[in-house]
Motif scaffolding. Structure first.
Motif, PDB file in Angstrom:
ATOM      1  N   SER A  50       0.820  -1.214   0.000  1.00  0.00           N
ATOM      2  CA  SER A  50       0.000   0.000   0.000  1.00  0.00           C
ATOM      3  C   SER A  50       0.854   1.265   0.000  1.00  0.00           C
ATOM      4  CB  SER A  50      -0.939   0.014   1.210  1.00  0.00           C
ATOM      5  OG  SER A  50      -1.859  -1.047   1.142  1.00  0.00           O
ATOM      6  N   LEU A  51       1.831   1.323   0.913  1.00  0.00           N
ATOM      7  CA  LEU A  51       2.671   2.510   0.984  1.00  0.00           C
ATOM      8  C   LEU A  51       3.496   2.686  -0.280  1.00  0.00           C
ATOM      9  CD1 LEU A  51       3.987   2.507   4.680  1.00  0.00           C
ATOM     10  CD2 LEU A  51       2.041   3.721   3.708  1.00  0.00           C
ATOM     11  N   THR A  52       3.981   1.582  -0.825  1.00  0.00           N
ATOM     12  CA  THR A  52       4.767   1.662  -2.059  1.00  0.00           C
ATOM     13  C   THR A  52       3.921   2.212  -3.193  1.00  0.00           C
ATOM     14  OG1 THR A  52       6.143  -0.223  -1.373  1.00  0.00           O
ATOM     15  CG2 THR A  52       6.164   0.361  -3.715  1.00  0.00           C
ATOM     16  N   GLN A  53       2.713   1.710  -3.325  1.00  0.00           N
ATOM     17  CA  GLN A  53       1.819   2.187  -4.388  1.00  0.00           C
ATOM     18  C   GLN A  53       1.522   3.677  -4.226  1.00  0.00           C
ATOM     19  OE1 GLN A  53      -2.112   0.512  -4.270  1.00  0.00           O
ATOM     20  NE2 GLN A  53      -2.675   1.254  -6.297  1.00  0.00           N
ATOM     21  N   ILE A  54       1.178   4.076  -3.021  1.00  0.00           N
ATOM     22  CA  ILE A  54       0.808   5.474  -2.762  1.00  0.00           C
ATOM     23  C   ILE A  54       1.991   6.417  -3.000  1.00  0.00           C
ATOM     24  CG2 ILE A  54       0.111   7.095  -0.950  1.00  0.00           C
ATOM     25  CD1 ILE A  54      -1.472   4.691   0.280  1.00  0.00           C
ATOM     26  N   ILE A  55       3.140   6.060  -2.477  1.00  0.00           N
ATOM     27  CA  ILE A  55       4.311   6.943  -2.560  1.00  0.00           C
ATOM     28  C   ILE A  55       4.870   7.008  -3.986  1.00  0.00           C
ATOM     29  CG2 ILE A  55       6.708   7.254  -1.800  1.00  0.00           C
ATOM     30  CD1 ILE A  55       5.745   6.132   0.962  1.00  0.00           C
ATOM     31  N   LEU A  56       4.963   5.849  -4.644  1.00  0.00           N
ATOM     32  CA  LEU A  56       5.465   5.864  -6.020  1.00  0.00           C
ATOM     33  C   LEU A  56       4.535   6.657  -6.939  1.00  0.00           C
ATOM     34  CD1 LEU A  56       6.899   2.274  -6.668  1.00  0.00           C
ATOM     35  CD2 LEU A  56       8.052   4.316  -5.818  1.00  0.00           C
ATOM     36  N   LYS A  57       3.234   6.456  -6.758  1.00  0.00           N
ATOM     37  CA  LYS A  57       2.276   7.178  -7.586  1.00  0.00           C
ATOM     38  C   LYS A  57       2.372   8.676  -7.316  1.00  0.00           C
ATOM     39  CE  LYS A  57      -2.478   6.950  -9.268  1.00  0.00           C
ATOM     40  NZ  LYS A  57      -3.774   6.221  -9.183  1.00  0.00           N
ATOM     41  N   GLY A  58       2.590   9.033  -6.057  1.00  0.00           N
ATOM     42  CA  GLY A  58       2.745  10.439  -5.706  1.00  0.00           C
ATOM     43  C   GLY A  58       3.984  11.068  -6.315  1.00  0.00           C
ATOM     44  N   CYS A  59       4.969  10.225  -6.645  1.00  0.00           N
ATOM     45  CA  CYS A  59       6.180  10.705  -7.300  1.00  0.00           C
ATOM     46  C   CYS A  59       6.095  10.617  -8.822  1.00  0.00           C
ATOM     47  CB  CYS A  59       7.391   9.892  -6.827  1.00  0.00           C
ATOM     48  SG  CYS A  59       7.823  10.144  -5.093  1.00  0.00           S
ATOM     49  N   GLY A  60       4.948  10.163  -9.316  1.00  0.00           N
ATOM     50  CA  GLY A  60       4.782  10.052 -10.760  1.00  0.00           C
ATOM     51  C   GLY A  60       5.450   8.849 -11.360  1.00  0.00           C
ATOM     52  N   ILE A  61       5.704   7.819 -10.537  1.00  0.00           N
ATOM     53  CA  ILE A  61       6.365   6.601 -11.017  1.00  0.00           C
ATOM     54  C   ILE A  61       5.323   5.535 -11.320  1.00  0.00           C
ATOM     55  CG2 ILE A  61       8.027   4.783 -10.442  1.00  0.00           C
ATOM     56  CD1 ILE A  61       9.328   6.758  -8.497  1.00  0.00           C
ATOM     57  N   GLU A  62       5.356   5.025 -12.524  1.00  0.00           N
ATOM     58  CA  GLU A  62       4.398   3.982 -12.909  1.00  0.00           C
ATOM     59  C   GLU A  62       4.843   2.628 -12.387  1.00  0.00           C
ATOM     60  OE1 GLU A  62       1.593   4.476 -14.358  1.00  0.00           O
ATOM     61  OE2 GLU A  62       1.933   6.641 -14.607  1.00  0.00           O
TER      62      GLU A  62
END
Length: 208
Positions: free
Chosen positions: A196-208
């Motif tokens: 969950s945290l990985t998905q949220i944080i990566l998406k927040g950084c614009g990483i697909e």
């Protein structure tokens, strides 16, 4: 002679590790002021004199314990490097932080308590070695931004977000399990936290 010194060093390292583990429980339970060398010795199942062989007093033990916690963290969290792709580096960093919250929550709680009380022991560290280490992490994130590998984010606040969200599961675990209506978090729960945290944080950084 070299083998004898190596063996002595290993014994010293093992004995200090036993004392550190006992001290963590004591400091988490009673805080620095309420902690007792006598109870730490009892927790470690060793003679009190053995603790004084390695540590001058309770303050020295507490200071060395904090240094040990920081050394372990800096080694295990050293994943943010320019030669790694942001997705790989940040994912590994988040996982390492969550797994430490799972496997060694007391270290996080002791560190948090030290900061909450104004960092009387860590103040010099925070204004020297920590700042230097942090600048290195910030420079990596800034390089990713400049290369267009991640969105333009504030490096400091990204790191603060990762630290707070991952350590929450150690420092506020009582609240977490109450909210989840569980007696304790399982391995599967922590894997879900990582995902969950990985998905949220990566998406927040614009990483697909």
């Amino acid at each position: 002679m070299a083998k004898a010194k190596a063996s002595e060093g290993n014994i010293r390292q093992k004995n200090k590790a036993v004392i550190f583990n006992a001290a963590k429980k004591e400091f988490v339970t009673y805080g620095f002021k309420g902690a007792s060398i006598k109870r730490i010795a009892e927790r470690a199942n060793i003679a009190r004199a053995n603790i004084h062989y390695y540590f001058q007093d309770k303050t020295d033990l507490y200071q060395q314990l904090l240094s040990n916690i920081i050394d372990v963290w800096n080694k295990d969290y050293d994943t943010l490097t320019v030669d790694k792709a942001p997705k790989q580096a940040l994912s590994a960093y988040i996982r390492a932080k969550v797994m430490h919250a799972k496997d060694d929550p007391d270290s996080s709680r002791i560190f948090a308590s030290e900061l909450i009380h104004g960092a009387p022991v860590l103040n010099d560290y925070l204004n020297s070695d920590f700042r230097e280490w942090l600048e290195g992490q910030v420079s990596v994130i800034e390089a990713w931004v400049e290369q267009g590998l991640i969105d333009k984010v504030n490096p400091h606040h990204l790191l603060f977000l990762i630290w707070s969200s991952t350590q929450h599961y150690a420092d506020f675990n009582v609240q977490v399990v109450a909210a989840l209506n569980k007696e304790a978090m399982t391995d599967e729960d922590f894997e879900e936290v990582v995902a969950s945290l990985t998905q949220i944080i990566l998406k927040g950084c614009g990483i697909e």
